[in-house]
Design a protein around this motif. Sequence first.
Motif, short mmCIF file in Angstrom:
data_model
loop_
_atom_site.label_atom_id
_atom_site.label_comp_id
_atom_site.label_asym_id
_atom_site.label_seq_id
_atom_site.Cartn_x
_atom_site.Cartn_y
_atom_site.Cartn_z
N GLU A 1 135.06 48.94 3.05
CA GLU A 1 136.15 48.12 3.56
C GLU A 1 135.77 46.65 3.70
OE1 GLU A 1 134.99 50.81 5.64
OE2 GLU A 1 136.24 52.16 4.46
N GLN A 2 134.49 46.31 3.58
CA GLN A 2 134.03 44.95 3.81
C GLN A 2 133.22 44.43 2.62
OE1 GLN A 2 132.01 45.65 7.68
NE2 GLN A 2 133.31 43.97 8.38
N ARG A 3 133.86 43.55 1.87
CA ARG A 3 133.18 42.89 0.75
C ARG A 3 133.49 41.41 0.84
NH1 ARG A 3 135.24 47.81 -2.31
NH2 ARG A 3 133.40 49.13 -2.37
N PHE A 4 132.55 40.59 0.38
CA PHE A 4 132.76 39.15 0.50
C PHE A 4 132.15 38.44 -0.69
CE2 PHE A 4 131.85 34.88 2.05
CZ PHE A 4 133.07 34.55 2.60
N PRO A 5 132.87 37.46 -1.32
CA PRO A 5 134.25 37.10 -1.05
C PRO A 5 135.23 38.22 -1.41
CG PRO A 5 133.19 35.36 -2.32
CD PRO A 5 132.25 36.52 -2.27
N VAL A 6 135.13 38.79 -2.61
CA VAL A 6 135.95 39.93 -3.03
C VAL A 6 135.20 40.68 -4.12
CG1 VAL A 6 138.19 38.85 -2.51
CG2 VAL A 6 137.20 38.59 -4.78
N VAL A 7 135.59 41.91 -4.37
CA VAL A 7 135.03 42.67 -5.49
C VAL A 7 135.34 41.91 -6.77
CG1 VAL A 7 135.21 44.81 -6.82
CG2 VAL A 7 135.23 44.88 -4.33
N GLY A 8 134.33 41.75 -7.63
CA GLY A 8 134.53 41.08 -8.90
C GLY A 8 134.46 39.57 -8.85
N TRP A 9 134.00 38.98 -7.74
CA TRP A 9 133.93 37.53 -7.61
C TRP A 9 133.00 36.97 -8.69
CZ3 TRP A 9 136.59 33.79 -5.60
CH2 TRP A 9 136.02 32.52 -5.54
#
Length: 141
Positions: free
Chosen positions: A29-37
């Motif tokens: 539920e927590q990824r940063f900045p986003v999946v695939g950045w």
Amino acid sequence: MRIVFESSTLHQSKMGSVTGVVYFDFSPEQRFPVVGWNDFVVVVAGWWLAALNQITRTEGEIVLRFMDGPYWITVVPQEGSKLLLRCTEDRRGAGVVQSMTVDLGEFVREVTGFSRAVSLACAAAGIESADLENLRGLLPN
């Protein structure tokens, strides 16, 4: 916590910049900045290694910046061998979007492992650049 680097996305532009997918995966539920950045992975890896060297020598906080976009992670030493990571998005109404505590040893392994993976992927792809030489100079033996 892990730093995801997708070596299959590595690309060198005609100008010499090297990009690829990189992001922090703290939990499903927590990824940063986003999946695939997608970002400038060689430059970012060099910045993060230099910052890592700073945090292991001082007590102060450091900032891990992403080059492409208004994102960064402030790393604040806590008691013992813990670090507080504050993930920040510099957009109206955003600010700190996630915070979590991680182990210093785990953090060091992830940043170093990501940086080494970028270096190896570039070597496999025949990519060379001044930024890559800088990154390799920062990697521990």
